[in-house]
Design a protein around this motif. Structure first.
Motif: not given
Length: 186
Positions: A3-4, A13, A15, A20-22, A24, A31-32, A39
């Protein structure tokens, strides 16, 4: 997990979930929540994704809202709102769309400025612009028709390619001796 993980300067952000939001990097105010939601996002900002694979393919699109499993999964653009399982699922470059309900505008790819409210409303619409469908299966078979208005339970259910049509009530588009499935201006 994951994540992030590539975030460089993106800030504010949120996550929650695996993948999730991998990807970014610089996207902000996203917001995920849910497995693989947002992703692919790298620079997109001001997005909300809640549900498995919601806004999955979004890279740079901003100001999107996707609530529901696989809502706006393929979206690459901005200013779309989808709420419901598969709502606007195949949307890629269509912008300024609103879909509420299971499979509402599910196969839309490039159609813009559409409004689909109801279970399967505009479900098979792909490229038609400026369509409005409100009701269960309203405008369901519309594929490429544009600037249509369907209001009511199964309104315009069988209209496929006609444009500039208005259907009020349960008229399917082919009943009572009147067939407007592929014609316009009715």
């Amino acid at each position: 997990r994951n994540t992030l993980s590539l975030n460089t300067t993106g800030s504010n952000n949120t996550a929650l979930g695996d993948g999730v939001l991998q990807r970014n990097t610089t996207g902000v105010y996203n917001t995920a929540i849910g497995l693989n939601s947002m992703n692919m996002n790298t620079t997109g900002a001001f997005n909300l994704a809640m549900g498995i694979y919601s806004l999955f393919d979004n890279v740079a699109g901003s100001s999107n809202i996707a609530i529901g499993d696989q809502a706006l999964t393929n979206s690459l653009t901005s200013n779309n709102t989808a709420a419901g399982y598969y709502a606007l699922r195949m949307n890629t470059t269509g912008a300024n769309n609103t879909a509420f309900g299971k499979s509402a505008a599910a196969t839309n790819t490039t159609g813009a400025s559409i409004t689909a409210v109801g279970h399967n409303a505009l479900q098979y619409s792909t490229t038609g612009n400026s369509n409005t469908a409100i009701g269960w299966h309203a405008g369901n078979a519309n594929t490429t028709g544009a600037q249509n208005t369907y209001l009511g339970h199964t309104a315009g259910y069988l209209v496929t390619t006609g444009s500039n049509n208005t259907v009020l009530g349960r008229y399917s588009g082919n009943q009572g001796g009147l067939d407007i499935r592929t014609t316009s201006n009715n």
